[in-house]
Design a protein around this motif. Structure first.
Motif, PDB file in Angstrom:
ATOM      1  N   THR A  31       0.842  -1.203   0.000  1.00 36.45           N
ATOM      2  CA  THR A  31       0.000   0.000   0.000  1.00 36.45           C
ATOM      3  C   THR A  31       0.872   1.247   0.000  1.00 36.45           C
ATOM      4  O   THR A  31       0.507   2.264  -0.588  1.00 36.45           O
ATOM      5  N   ARG A  36       2.533   5.968  -2.826  1.00 37.42           N
ATOM      6  CA  ARG A  36       3.618   6.815  -3.370  1.00 37.42           C
ATOM      7  C   ARG A  36       3.404   7.047  -4.870  1.00 37.42           C
ATOM      8  O   ARG A  36       3.642   8.139  -5.374  1.00 37.42           O
ATOM      9  N   GLN A  57       2.322   9.661   9.422  1.00 36.82           N
ATOM     10  CA  GLN A  57       1.062   9.190  10.001  1.00 36.82           C
ATOM     11  C   GLN A  57       0.344   8.268   9.027  1.00 36.82           C
ATOM     12  O   GLN A  57       0.753   8.132   7.866  1.00 36.82           O
ATOM     13  N   VAL A  59      -2.633   7.009   6.567  1.00 40.85           N
ATOM     14  CA  VAL A  59      -3.684   7.454   5.656  1.00 40.85           C
ATOM     15  C   VAL A  59      -4.987   6.790   6.128  1.00 40.85           C
ATOM     16  O   VAL A  59      -4.953   5.750   6.794  1.00 40.85           O
ATOM     17  N   GLY A  85       2.374  -4.098   4.272  1.00 40.63           N
ATOM     18  CA  GLY A  85       2.005  -2.768   4.786  1.00 40.63           C
ATOM     19  C   GLY A  85       0.497  -2.571   4.887  1.00 40.63           C
ATOM     20  O   GLY A  85       0.026  -1.455   5.120  1.00 40.63           O
ATOM     21  N   ARG A  88      -3.032  -2.314   8.504  1.00 39.49           N
ATOM     22  CA  ARG A  88      -2.181  -1.618   9.447  1.00 39.49           C
ATOM     23  C   ARG A  88      -2.942  -1.180  10.692  1.00 39.49           C
ATOM     24  O   ARG A  88      -2.363  -0.582  11.589  1.00 39.49           O
ATOM     25  N   GLN A  92      -8.823  -2.028   9.623  1.00 40.33           N
ATOM     26  CA  GLN A  92      -8.424  -2.467   8.260  1.00 40.33           C
ATOM     27  C   GLN A  92      -8.437  -4.000   8.173  1.00 40.33           C
ATOM     28  O   GLN A  92      -8.842  -4.567   7.152  1.00 40.33           O
ATOM     29  N   ARG A 139      12.898   8.241  -0.010  1.00 42.51           N
ATOM     30  CA  ARG A 139      11.510   8.469   0.405  1.00 42.51           C
ATOM     31  C   ARG A 139      11.420   9.701   1.294  1.00 42.51           C
ATOM     32  O   ARG A 139      12.256   9.900   2.172  1.00 42.51           O
TER      33      ARG A 139
HETATM   34  P1  AMP Z   1       5.216   1.947   3.884  1.00 40.33           P
HETATM   35  O1  AMP Z   1       5.843   2.020   2.544  1.00 40.33           O
HETATM   36  O2  AMP Z   1       4.457   0.662   4.090  1.00 40.33           O
HETATM   37  O3  AMP Z   1       6.194   2.204   5.000  1.00 40.33           O
HETATM   38  O4  AMP Z   1       4.122   3.105   3.954  1.00 40.33           O
HETATM   39  C1  AMP Z   1       4.495   4.456   3.843  1.00 40.33           C
HETATM   40  C2  AMP Z   1       3.369   5.345   4.332  1.00 40.33           C
HETATM   41  O5  AMP Z   1       2.196   5.130   3.534  1.00 40.33           O
HETATM   42  C3  AMP Z   1       2.909   5.100   5.768  1.00 40.33           C
HETATM   43  O6  AMP Z   1       3.715   5.772   6.728  1.00 40.33           O
HETATM   44  C4  AMP Z   1       1.486   5.641   5.713  1.00 40.33           C
HETATM   45  O7  AMP Z   1       1.467   7.055   5.722  1.00 40.33           O
HETATM   46  C5  AMP Z   1       1.017   5.185   4.338  1.00 40.33           C
HETATM   47  N1  AMP Z   1       0.417   3.831   4.381  1.00 40.33           N
HETATM   48  C6  AMP Z   1       0.879   2.712   3.755  1.00 40.33           C
HETATM   49  N2  AMP Z   1       0.073   1.662   3.995  1.00 40.33           N
HETATM   50  C7  AMP Z   1      -0.926   2.124   4.787  1.00 40.33           C
HETATM   51  C8  AMP Z   1      -2.052   1.522   5.401  1.00 40.33           C
HETATM   52  N3  AMP Z   1      -2.331   0.212   5.250  1.00 40.33           N
HETATM   53  N4  AMP Z   1      -2.868   2.320   6.153  1.00 40.33           N
HETATM   54  C9  AMP Z   1      -2.610   3.630   6.313  1.00 40.33           C
HETATM   55  N5  AMP Z   1      -1.555   4.248   5.785  1.00 40.33           N
HETATM   56  C10 AMP Z   1      -0.707   3.521   5.031  1.00 40.33           C
END
Ligand code: AMP
Length: 192
Positions: A31, A36, A57, A59, A85, A88, A92, A139
């Motif tokens: 996700t 991104r 934070q 989403v 991911g 979370r 969810q 990132r």
């Molecule tokens: P990640 O690449 O998995 O570390 O995700 C990067 C960012 O994307 C997180 O810090 C959140 O802001 C957002 N994000 C990714 N997956 C989720 C999810 N399942 N629920 C909420 N926000 C998410």
């Protein structure tokens, strides 16, 4: 094969998911990567998510539930997928359970990568250094402040998922501090 990877940021979920995609011929659904991409393309979702992501934070559940549901419907997910991911938060996880039920699908396993928190900041710093060395783009949430926030979000909102999936009998735990190949071998043992 339908899998979920759990673990804090920097635990190696993305690395292991990528290795397993080759082994099982199923896609990794990150996700974070999807969000991104939405930010890079400045879609409506991307515009809503950018500031929240930059701050480390989460989403909203509504946004991620929808993008995952749409993604699972695509043809390359017919044989399965690896969720990296997501979920979370407990809401969810509940939404995912209903979503899969609605599509007539079942999860095979939930794999948690256990790591020492002290190692995570170092791993993030290594990831930044490797990305820069490879000429890639770092990132925007891989900086000490946002990373601290991501760890807090993990502890408060994501860590309770272990108990949730222990309760459903689906949780399997792997030592994420071991070498990458050892971790992969442990995961393959679980899936065999
Ligand atoms: P990640 O690449 O998995 O570390 O995700 C990067 C960012 O994307 C997180 O810090 C959140 O802001 C957002 N994000 C990714 N997956 C989720 C999810 N399942 N629920 C909420 N926000 C998410």
């Amino acid at each position: 094969m339908r899998l979920i990877f759990l673990g804090p940021p920097g635990a190696g979920k993305g690395t292991q998911a990528k290795l397993l995609t080759e082994r099982y011929g199923i896609p990794q659904l990150s996700t974070g990567d999807m969000l991104r991409a939405a930010v890079a393309q400045a879609t409506e979702v991307g515009k809503r998510a950018k500031a929240v992501m930059d701050a480390g934070q989460l989403v909203s559940d509504e946004i991620v539930n929808e993008i995952v549901s749409d993604r699972i419907d695509q043809a390359d997910c017919a044989k399965g997928f690896i969720l990296d991911g997501y979920p979370r938060t407990v809401p969810q996880a509940i939404a995912l359970g209903k979503m899969l039920d609605g599509k007539g699908l079942k999860l095979d396993a939930v794999i948690e990568l256990k790591v020492d928190e002290a190692a995570l900041v170092k791993r993030m710093e290594n990831r930044v250094a490797e990305t820069i060395a490879a000429g890639g783009t770092v990132r925007s949430d891989d900086n000490p402040e946002a990373f601290k926030r991501r760890l807090t979000e993990y502890r408060e909102k994501t860590a309770p998922l272990s108990e949730h999936y222990a309760g459903t009998g689906q949780l399997r735990t792997v030592d994420g501090m071991a070498e990458v190949n050892t971790v992969t071998a442990e995961i393959e043992k679980i899936l065999a």
